[in-house]
Design an enzyme around this catalytic site. Structure first.
Site, PDB file in Angstrom:
ATOM      1  N   ARG A  20       0.820  -1.215   0.000  1.00 26.06           N
ATOM      2  CA  ARG A  20       0.000   0.000   0.000  1.00 26.06           C
ATOM      3  C   ARG A  20       0.852   1.262   0.000  1.00 26.06           C
ATOM      4  O   ARG A  20       0.522   2.240  -0.681  1.00 26.06           O
ATOM      5  CB  ARG A  20      -0.937  -0.010   1.206  1.00 26.06           C
ATOM      6  CG  ARG A  20      -1.982  -1.116   1.130  1.00 26.06           C
ATOM      7  CD  ARG A  20      -2.990  -1.011   2.252  1.00 26.06           C
ATOM      8  NE  ARG A  20      -4.012  -2.048   2.160  1.00 26.06           N
ATOM      9  CZ  ARG A  20      -5.043  -2.155   2.990  1.00 26.06           C
ATOM     10  NH1 ARG A  20      -5.203  -1.269   3.971  1.00 26.06           N
ATOM     11  NH2 ARG A  20      -5.924  -3.125   2.844  1.00 26.06           N
TER      12      ARG A  20
ATOM     13  N   ASP B  81     -15.389   9.382   9.600  1.00 20.69           N
ATOM     14  CA  ASP B  81     -14.272   8.495   9.282  1.00 20.69           C
ATOM     15  C   ASP B  81     -12.981   9.282   9.446  1.00 20.69           C
ATOM     16  O   ASP B  81     -12.983  10.523   9.360  1.00 20.69           O
ATOM     17  CB  ASP B  81     -14.388   7.957   7.854  1.00 20.69           C
ATOM     18  CG  ASP B  81     -13.602   6.671   7.664  1.00 20.69           C
ATOM     19  OD1 ASP B  81     -14.190   5.586   7.811  1.00 20.69           O
ATOM     20  OD2 ASP B  81     -12.387   6.751   7.388  1.00 20.69           O
TER      21      ASP B  81
END
Length: 295
Positions: A32, A141
């Site tokens: 990632r 979030d």
């Protein structure tokens, strides 16, 4: 990636987001963060960590957290929480809040928004019972990037096919090229805000229902306890708290306890009052189960 670099990243992620990255997940970090390096024109992960060590680039730290955060979600995920909401929680709140005629719902760790929009669709189906009520759905979030997607409410065909009944697609979405967008009406029902679950949340006020699903599984035990301690004051004393199917408060010192009658539903330590029978019966006879669901 060197062991020292990975150790630094693990500590940074733990402090900034609560994410507990175990030693066997180094491959995930390399994958990632390698993508992040290419996007930002950084030579490699070692160079990325060198920049992070300076502690001067909060935007870069946020980008690393975004890259390492798992944003897996879908519409009406795991069905049971939504059945609980329709059959148990909403009738309770109709009775408890009959005077104020208001309902506040918090979807914590909302990711790209499907959970919040699923609840908005259910409340729209109950519009006749909620006429004149003030409804607030807040989705939060840690990732600012994923929240932009949530606000746009724009989903691919693959995302739409995951859990969304065709009747609701046709009623609540509009096609935009090869994607589908949540209707303006439903988007207006949900407010999305950036929030780190490890930080104070007093300014949010109190909620009747809190969904905090499929995020605690990424935290270690002390972090789970801290998050639950921060969330508890935001829930009204007789409110409803929902965790993910693989999550539990068992073994944790928290102010939440399992509802003895409804699996997957949690309450504040003080027992919640029972809803009036008339309110429950009126609601349950007025709303059919979600179209396309099979019991």
């Amino acid at each position: 990636m060197t062991d020292a670099d990975f150790t630094f990243l693990r500590l940074l992620l733990q402090q900034r987001s609560g994410l507990s990255l175990t030693a066997d997940k180094q491959y995930l970090a390399e994958s990632r963060l390698g993508i992040l390096c290419r996007r930002r024109g950084v030579a490699d992960i070692t160079a990325l960590v060198s920049q992070l060590r300076l502690g001067r680039d909060r935007a870069l730290e946020n980008a690393v957290v975004d890259a390492m955060t798992t944003n897996e979600t879908l519409f009406f995920r795991d069905r049971t929480p939504f059945e609980l909401f329709r059959e148990i929680i909403l009738p309770e709140r109709l009775a408890a809040n009959a005077g104020s005629r208001s309902l506040r719902i918090w979807c914590a760790a909302v990711s790209s928004g499907q959970e919040a929009y699923s609840l908005a669709m259910m409340l729209d189906e109950a519009a006749a019972l909620l006429a004149g009520w003030k409804i607030e759905i807040i989705g939060t979030d840690i990732s600012t990037e994923i929240l932009e997607k949530a606000r746009a409410g724009l989903y691919s065909q693959f995302e739409i096919q995951r859990g969304l009944p065709i009747q609701m697609l046709l009623k609540h979405f509009e096609q935009r090229g090869d994607k589908w967008q949540v209707s303006q009406q439903l988007r207006g029902m949900v407010e999305f805000r950036q929030h780190n679950l490890l930080e104070r949340n007093d300014h949010f006020g109190r909620f009747d229902v809190i969904f905090c699903r499929n995020v605690l599984i990424y935290f270690d035990v002390p972090t789970k306890a801290k998050v639950l301690e921060l969330l508890a004051p935001r829930l009204v004393s007789d409110g409803a708290f929902i965790l993910g199917a693989a999550e539990t408060v068992l073994g944790l010192a928290t102010p939440f306890a399992c509802d003895p009658e409804h699996r997957g539903l949690y309450r504040r330590s003080a027992p919640a009052p029972q809803p009036r029978a008339n309110a429950t019966r009126s609601f349950q006879t007025g709303i059919e189960p979600l179209a396309g669901w099979r019991g």
